[in-house]
Scaffold this motif. Structure first.
Motif, short mmCIF file in Angstrom:
data_model
loop_
_atom_site.label_atom_id
_atom_site.label_comp_id
_atom_site.label_asym_id
_atom_site.label_seq_id
_atom_site.Cartn_x
_atom_site.Cartn_y
_atom_site.Cartn_z
N PRO A 139 19.22 62.27 5.43
CA PRO A 139 18.97 63.45 4.61
C PRO A 139 19.69 63.39 3.26
N PHE A 140 19.36 64.32 2.42
CA PHE A 140 20.01 64.56 1.14
C PHE A 140 21.41 65.13 1.41
N GLY A 141 22.41 64.70 0.64
CA GLY A 141 23.75 65.27 0.76
C GLY A 141 24.78 64.24 1.20
N TYR A 142 25.95 64.72 1.55
CA TYR A 142 27.04 63.83 1.96
C TYR A 142 26.76 63.24 3.33
N ARG A 143 27.13 61.97 3.47
CA ARG A 143 26.92 61.25 4.73
C ARG A 143 27.95 60.13 4.85
N ARG A 144 28.06 59.61 6.06
CA ARG A 144 28.88 58.40 6.27
C ARG A 144 28.14 57.23 5.67
N SER A 145 28.90 56.25 5.23
CA SER A 145 28.29 55.06 4.65
C SER A 145 27.38 54.39 5.68
N PRO A 146 26.12 54.07 5.31
CA PRO A 146 25.21 53.43 6.26
C PRO A 146 25.56 51.97 6.53
N THR A 147 26.47 51.39 5.74
CA THR A 147 26.83 50.00 5.94
C THR A 147 28.01 49.82 6.87
N GLY A 148 28.47 50.92 7.51
CA GLY A 148 29.54 50.83 8.48
C GLY A 148 30.93 51.01 7.91
N GLU A 149 31.05 51.15 6.59
CA GLU A 149 32.36 51.37 5.99
C GLU A 149 32.84 52.78 6.34
#
Length: 192
Positions: free
Chosen positions: A53-63
């Motif tokens: 979704p739009f907005g703040y999220r955890r890094s999708p690369t695992g960082e």
């Protein structure tokens, strides 16, 4: 497109976003006519779901970091066609950012950006273009593109962990949550 399925998936994926205030209809100057939500096109074929979704999220690369995601991600099989949301003019094609191969279109006060597309930018005799020969797509900077036209295909260019369309919207230069726009589109189109 089956709006009921999209609406349900949107409601599940975005939760409280659907309770946001309604956006007003987009508009253009009188020489171009009026844009209406029910004239818009869903931006991807073979839609499978919303993957981020739009907005703040955890890094999708695992960082172990949090980042701001400025668009909405649509999962679709690699090679699925991307459709232009609204008639407008191509103001940029690029293939050298984290967004990968992209097309940016202006429709009145709106800008819409399509990222991670198959293809690359080339200098053609007609000017700079996003070219995807296997998909039969050539999009020139400065070109007018009608609503619903195929403007590219879902790929994995740039910073991505899987095939999807990343779609960013701006209204008068301000970021807009694409989920709110899709909700407004669905509400208008479901009444037809």
């Amino acid at each position: 497109m089956h709006w009921q399925r999209i609406s349900l998936a949107l409601a599940i994926a975005l939760g409280g976003v659907l309770g946001s205030p309604k956006l007003s209809q987009p508009s253009q100057n009188s020489s171009q006519g009026t844009l209406r939500w029910n004239d818009a096109s869903f931006p991807v074929e073979n839609f499978q779901g919303y993957s981020s979704p739009f907005g703040y999220r955890r890094s999708p690369t695992g960082e172990p970091t949090t980042e701001f995601h400025n668009g909405l991600d649509f999962a679709a099989p690699e090679g699925s066609y991307i459709r232009n949301w609204w008639a407008g003019q191509v103001i940029e094609v690029s293939d050298d950012t984290a967004c990968g191969t992209l097309v940016r279109i202006r429709s009145g006060a709106w800008e819409h950006v399509y990222c991670h597309m198959k293809g690359r930018v080339e200098q053609t005799p007609q000017g700079r273009a996003m070219v995807d020969r296997p998909g039969g797509v050539l999009i020139l900077e400065g070109q007018r593109v009608p609503t619903g036209a195929r403007i590219g295909r879902v790929g994995m260019t740039g910073r991505t962990t899987g095939p999807h369309l990343h779609w960013t919207l701006r209204h008068r230069g301000q970021l807009v949550n694409p989920a709110v726009v899709l909700q407004a589109m669905y509400g208008t189109q479901a009444q037809r």
